[in-house]
Design a protein around this motif. Structure first.
Motif, mmCIF file in Angstrom:
data_model
loop_
_atom_site.group_PDB
_atom_site.id
_atom_site.type_symbol
_atom_site.label_atom_id
_atom_site.label_comp_id
_atom_site.label_asym_id
_atom_site.label_seq_id
_atom_site.Cartn_x
_atom_site.Cartn_y
_atom_site.Cartn_z
ATOM 1 N N MET A 1 1.140 -1.245 -0.312
ATOM 2 C CA MET A 1 0.071 -0.346 -0.067
ATOM 3 C C MET A 1 1.191 0.854 -0.054
ATOM 4 S SD MET A 1 -2.636 -0.626 2.352
ATOM 5 C CE MET A 1 -2.687 -2.564 3.658
ATOM 6 N N THR A 2 0.294 2.097 -1.238
ATOM 7 C CA THR A 2 1.186 3.256 -0.697
ATOM 8 C C THR A 2 0.657 4.557 -1.965
ATOM 9 O OG1 THR A 2 3.903 4.517 -1.669
ATOM 10 C CG2 THR A 2 2.242 2.557 -3.260
ATOM 11 N N ALA A 3 1.135 5.853 -1.055
ATOM 12 C CA ALA A 3 0.193 6.680 -1.452
ATOM 13 C C ALA A 3 1.190 7.888 -2.517
ATOM 14 C CB ALA A 3 0.465 8.079 0.180
ATOM 15 N N ARG A 4 2.104 6.678 -3.575
ATOM 16 C CA ARG A 4 2.748 6.903 -4.141
ATOM 17 C C ARG A 4 1.466 6.142 -5.154
ATOM 18 N NH1 ARG A 4 8.146 9.176 -4.247
ATOM 19 N NH2 ARG A 4 8.981 8.577 -1.781
ATOM 20 N N ASP A 5 1.348 7.369 -6.648
ATOM 21 C CA ASP A 5 0.189 7.364 -7.280
ATOM 22 C C ASP A 5 0.696 7.251 -9.305
ATOM 23 O OD1 ASP A 5 0.318 9.716 -7.239
ATOM 24 O OD2 ASP A 5 -1.965 10.011 -6.626
ATOM 25 N N THR A 6 1.981 7.723 -9.045
ATOM 26 C CA THR A 6 1.778 7.831 -10.472
ATOM 27 C C THR A 6 2.435 6.988 -11.023
ATOM 28 O OG1 THR A 6 4.567 8.093 -10.101
ATOM 29 C CG2 THR A 6 3.310 10.231 -10.177
ATOM 30 N N PRO A 7 2.286 6.780 -12.421
ATOM 31 C CA PRO A 7 1.750 5.347 -12.699
ATOM 32 C C PRO A 7 3.192 4.996 -13.232
ATOM 33 C CG PRO A 7 0.813 6.814 -14.447
ATOM 34 C CD PRO A 7 1.204 7.910 -13.800
ATOM 35 N N ALA A 8 4.562 6.091 -13.203
ATOM 36 C CA ALA A 8 5.964 5.419 -13.257
ATOM 37 C C ALA A 8 5.953 4.678 -11.599
ATOM 38 C CB ALA A 8 6.842 6.892 -13.165
ATOM 39 N N ASP A 9 5.840 5.129 -10.656
ATOM 40 C CA ASP A 9 5.744 5.008 -9.804
ATOM 41 C C ASP A 9 5.032 3.404 -9.650
ATOM 42 O OD1 ASP A 9 7.084 6.622 -7.881
ATOM 43 O OD2 ASP A 9 5.050 7.482 -7.501
ATOM 44 N N ILE A 11 4.278 1.519 -11.680
ATOM 45 C CA ILE A 11 5.726 0.336 -13.037
ATOM 46 C C ILE A 11 7.036 -0.103 -11.661
ATOM 47 C CG2 ILE A 11 6.915 0.310 -15.071
ATOM 48 C CD1 ILE A 11 4.821 2.408 -15.791
ATOM 49 N N ARG A 12 7.404 0.684 -11.675
ATOM 50 C CA ARG A 12 8.158 0.829 -10.784
ATOM 51 C C ARG A 12 8.462 -0.577 -9.466
ATOM 52 N NH1 ARG A 12 10.614 5.627 -10.622
ATOM 53 N NH2 ARG A 12 9.409 6.384 -8.617
ATOM 54 N N GLY A 13 7.283 0.296 -8.881
ATOM 55 C CA GLY A 13 7.175 -0.980 -7.168
ATOM 56 C C GLY A 13 6.431 -2.207 -8.563
ATOM 57 N N LEU A 14 5.809 -2.582 -8.912
ATOM 58 C CA LEU A 14 5.455 -3.931 -10.007
ATOM 59 C C LEU A 14 7.245 -4.215 -10.450
ATOM 60 C CD1 LEU A 14 2.305 -3.404 -11.353
ATOM 61 C CD2 LEU A 14 2.996 -4.721 -9.321
ATOM 62 N N ASP A 15 8.160 -3.599 -11.288
ATOM 63 C CA ASP A 15 9.039 -4.556 -12.024
ATOM 64 C C ASP A 15 10.012 -4.411 -10.424
ATOM 65 O OD1 ASP A 15 8.134 -4.133 -14.232
ATOM 66 O OD2 ASP A 15 9.402 -1.730 -14.773
ATOM 67 N N THR A 16 9.664 -3.507 -9.255
ATOM 68 C CA THR A 16 11.639 -4.464 -8.260
ATOM 69 C C THR A 16 10.562 -5.424 -7.732
ATOM 70 O OG1 THR A 16 10.054 -2.231 -6.904
ATOM 71 C CG2 THR A 16 11.668 -2.102 -7.852
ATOM 72 N N GLY A 17 9.263 -5.959 -7.823
ATOM 73 C CA GLY A 17 9.061 -7.299 -7.634
ATOM 74 C C GLY A 17 8.375 -7.519 -6.480
ATOM 75 N N ASP A 19 4.110 -8.045 -5.982
ATOM 76 C CA ASP A 19 2.695 -8.624 -6.801
ATOM 77 C C ASP A 19 1.708 -7.239 -7.118
ATOM 78 O OD1 ASP A 19 4.386 -10.948 -6.965
ATOM 79 O OD2 ASP A 19 3.531 -11.649 -4.988
ATOM 80 N N ASP A 20 1.064 -6.712 -6.525
ATOM 81 C CA ASP A 20 0.385 -6.406 -7.152
ATOM 82 C C ASP A 20 0.589 -4.665 -5.972
ATOM 83 O OD1 ASP A 20 -2.221 -5.460 -7.413
ATOM 84 O OD2 ASP A 20 -3.060 -6.430 -5.603
ATOM 85 N N TYR A 21 -1.009 -3.664 -6.306
ATOM 86 C CA TYR A 21 -0.080 -2.174 -6.070
ATOM 87 C C TYR A 21 -1.246 -1.216 -5.457
ATOM 88 C CZ TYR A 21 2.961 1.812 -6.054
ATOM 89 O OH TYR A 21 3.549 3.409 -6.092
ATOM 90 N N LEU A 22 -1.373 -1.722 -4.081
ATOM 91 C CA LEU A 22 -2.795 -0.994 -4.031
ATOM 92 C C LEU A 22 -2.284 0.662 -3.286
ATOM 93 C CD1 LEU A 22 -5.291 -1.484 -2.970
ATOM 94 C CD2 LEU A 22 -5.494 -2.676 -0.598
#
Length: 145
Positions: A1-9, A11-17, A19-22
């Motif tokens: 879970m994060t407040a970082r909401d840009t597409p780049a954030d 993408i980076r979250g998913l690319d670095t391992g 499984d999901d991004y909420l």
């Protein structure tokens, strides 16, 4: 879970391992549905072990071995090594590595830091890239571009 909401954030979250991004704020029902979806995944099936010659990197346990000997890496060294192995056999340019984060989320890897980290990886893995010749240098897929 994060407040970082840009597409780049994301993408980076998913690319670095991840499984999901909420994103925050989130609906509790959605969180529970995502947990249930993760529980439906087959058990015992992890990410495939990444291999190059006698080098093996297990993304689930975060263990790196050459033959059967475990090697220790800093978090940044590990992330760079994983990136190189995931993109193999393609050449990974400096820009791709610089896009990773350093010790903190706001600190990008600078040019000198990249050189130092790759140099340390090469020193720790002098014989890991060759399946037949222990003296051969590893195929790191590293480029100075």
């Amino acid at each position: 879970m994060t407040a970082r909401d840009t597409p780049a954030d994301r993408i980076r979250g998913l690319d670095t391992g991840a499984d999901d991004y909420l994103l925050k704020p989130f609906d509790f029902g959605e969180l529970l549905a995502r947990v249930r979806a993760l529980q439906r995944r087959p058990r015992g099936v992890g990410a495939p072990v990444l291999r190059c010659g006698r080098l093996a990197l297990d993304p689930v346990t975060r263990r790196v071995t050459v033959d059967v000997t475990e090697r220790a890496f800093t978090a940044t060294e590990y992330r760079i090594l994983e990136l190189l192995l995931r993109r193999m056999p393609a050449v990974v340019d400096r820009k791709a590595i610089a896009g990773m984060r350093g010790r903190t989320e706001t600190e990008p890897l600078g040019s000198n830091a990249i050189d130092v980290q790759v140099s340390r990886l090469r020193a720790k893995l002098p014989d890991a890239g060759s399946a037949s010749s222990p003296s051969a240098a590893p195929a790191t897929g590293w480029s100075r571009k």
